[in-house]
Every structure is written in C-alpha cells, then in structure tokens.
Design a protein around this motif. Structure first.
Motif, PDB file in Angstrom:
ATOM      1  N   ILE A 134       0.833  -3.210  -2.652  1.00 19.57           N
ATOM      2  CA  ILE A 134       1.898  -2.405  -2.085  1.00 19.57           C
ATOM      3  C   ILE A 134       3.191  -2.602  -2.709  1.00 19.57           C
ATOM      4  N   LEU A 173       7.147  -2.673  -2.863  1.00 20.20           N
ATOM      5  CA  LEU A 173       8.481  -2.983  -1.961  1.00 20.20           C
ATOM      6  C   LEU A 173       9.923  -2.826  -2.630  1.00 20.20           C
ATOM      7  N   GLU A 192      13.430  -6.332   0.074  1.00 15.05           N
ATOM      8  CA  GLU A 192      12.187  -6.522   1.010  1.00 15.05           C
ATOM      9  C   GLU A 192      11.185  -7.405   0.172  1.00 15.05           C
ATOM     10  N   HIS A 193      11.164  -7.279  -0.921  1.00 18.22           N
ATOM     11  CA  HIS A 193      10.182  -8.018  -1.806  1.00 18.22           C
ATOM     12  C   HIS A 193      10.650  -9.455  -1.721  1.00 18.22           C
ATOM     13  N   ARG A 236      12.741  -3.056   8.525  1.00 16.97           N
ATOM     14  CA  ARG A 236      12.140  -2.373   7.660  1.00 16.97           C
ATOM     15  C   ARG A 236      10.841  -3.154   7.241  1.00 16.97           C
ATOM     16  N   LEU A 237      10.847  -4.400   6.868  1.00 21.62           N
ATOM     17  CA  LEU A 237       9.486  -4.896   6.484  1.00 21.62           C
ATOM     18  C   LEU A 237       8.555  -5.174   7.552  1.00 21.62           C
ATOM     19  N   ARG A 275       8.058  -2.985   9.849  1.00 20.92           N
ATOM     20  CA  ARG A 275       7.171  -1.555   9.795  1.00 20.92           C
ATOM     21  C   ARG A 275       6.413  -1.434   8.557  1.00 20.92           C
ATOM     22  N   ARG A 276       6.599  -1.922   7.470  1.00 16.73           N
ATOM     23  CA  ARG A 276       5.824  -1.833   6.292  1.00 16.73           C
ATOM     24  C   ARG A 276       4.411  -2.591   6.426  1.00 16.73           C
ATOM     25  N   ASP A 302       3.020  -3.191   9.224  1.00  9.39           N
ATOM     26  CA  ASP A 302       2.190  -2.907  10.442  1.00  9.39           C
ATOM     27  C   ASP A 302       0.582  -2.511   9.880  1.00  9.39           C
ATOM     28  N   SER A 309      -1.118  -4.527   8.501  1.00  5.81           N
ATOM     29  CA  SER A 309      -1.639  -5.549   7.620  1.00  5.81           C
ATOM     30  C   SER A 309      -2.455  -6.907   7.987  1.00  5.81           C
TER      31      SER A 309
END
Length: 225
Positions: A148, A150, A154-155, A196-197, A199-200, A202, A204
């Motif tokens: 993924i 990012l 966010e990373h 935001r993170l 949501r990403r 979700d 996982s």
C-alpha cells in the motif's frame, strides 16, 4: 524514526537536523544534560544521539541515569576522533554504538537505521499488526501481502505508531515526528492525518485507537478501544 540529538554545538545541530529531515528522520535537539534527562523521562524516542561533552550533566552521567531507570532506547555516542577511552567508557555505560567526529552523514544514517531495525527486533524485521505488515528495511507497508502506498506524512505517522504496537504514542511526539525542522504541526492537523489514515486502514485488521490523555495506539482491530 524520531531521534533526540543531544549536542551543544549549535552549528552542528542545525546542519544535522536539516540533513536528517531531508532523509525523513525527525530530530529533536537539546544542548544541556539536565534538560535532556528531563526530556528522556517525559517522552519516548526511537534513538538517542549523545555527545559526551555536555554542560550541566555529562553524557556519561546522562547515559548511566538512563540505563539505571531501565530505559532501553538505543544510544549512539558521538566521540572525539580516535579517542578510544571515550568509546570504551560510553560502551561500558550502556551505549549501543559510537561514531567518531568528524563523521559522514551517510554513515550516521546507516547506523541510525541499523539501530532502529535492531530496536524493532531483528536485522530485517517485519512488524505485524493484524493484517498490516511493515518491512523495516524497505520501509514499505502491506496488507495481506499487498503493498500500500501512503502520502509522506501518513506514512511517517503510521511508521511511528508501528514502532510501538500496542503502546500509546503521545500527540506531541507524533506532531514533532511529522513536522519539519522549522515548522510546527497543530493538533488539529494531526487529527486530520489520523482520520485519513484510519480510513486507509479500514479492513486491514489494524486500527488506530484514541486513548484520552495518552495519545494514539495501533492495535489489531479486535482489541478493545
């Protein structure tokens, strides 16, 4: 990776912070031994870079206090070029590595990343939380084997949380990790990145939980909030 640079040479500190920031390494700096001791008592760092010649409290005294209270944070000692005595004293006091001055930035970066990997548990460690995995060598995230991508902040945020799975990381520490050497990230902005993170992540198998008064913690998503 978030480091504490304990060095009283202001010019060297400025150069190192700018150079490390360009490499994606956040460095907080302190030039006084007593102030550094207080910082280490109150905040978590991934690595400490320690000069032995400090005002207030010497580097060796600071290192001994750190180890006496059970803090295992990796410590890289900066020593005068060719001074074997300083290196031996530092290693005996609990240092994990040393680097003689003057040093090359590429070597400093390599040593910092090696210490960081060692802190996570192996020469080539993969940290797993739920279905989320982080390869500490390539610094890449994957979910169930699928890579993924990012955005940079966010990373960095997820990497900071992944370095302490199941343990809270303060909002201040995360904000400092995400800010540049001369800019401050507000708590409101941090919350936007966390949102935001989340949501990403979700689906996982990993989730970011808020712990009131403590910060954020990354856990498997079946863990209690």
């Amino acid at each position: 990776m978030r480091i504490l640079l304990i060095e009283d040479n202001a010019e060297l500190v400025l150069t190192l912070r700018q150079s490390l920031a360009a490499l994606g390494i956040a460095a907080e700096a302190c030039g006084d031994g007593h102030q550094a001791d207080a910082l280490l008592r109150e905040h978590a760092f991934d690595i400490v870079v320690l000069d032995l010649a400090l005002p207030g409290l010497s580097g060796l005294q600071l290192l001994r206090r750190l180890r006496e209270r059970g803090d295992s944070v990796p410590v890289l000692v900066l020593t005068a070029s060719g001074d074997t005595h300083d290196r031996v004293l530092g290693l005996n006091a609990g240092a994990d590595d040393y680097l003689p001055k003057p040093f090359d930035l590429a070597e400093l970066e390599a040593r910092l990343r090696a210490l960081y990997r060692r802190r996570l548990g192996a020469v080539h460690a993969v940290v797993q939380v739920g279905g989320l995995a982080f390869d500490t060598l390539s610094r890449r995230f994957s979910v169930s084997g699928r890579h993924i991508d990012l955005p940079p902040r966010e990373h960095d945020l997820l990497e900071s949380l992944m370095a302490h799975p199941g343990r809270p990381v303060s909002k201040l520490a995360l904000a400092q990790r995400l800010c540049s050497a001369d800019a401050v990230l507000s708590h409101d902005a941090l919350e936007v990145y966390v949102h935001r993170l989340r949501r990403r992540l979700d689906g996982s198998g990993a989730a970011i939980h808020t712990l009131r008064g403590l910060g954020y913690v990354l856990e498997a998503d079946d863990a209690p909030a």
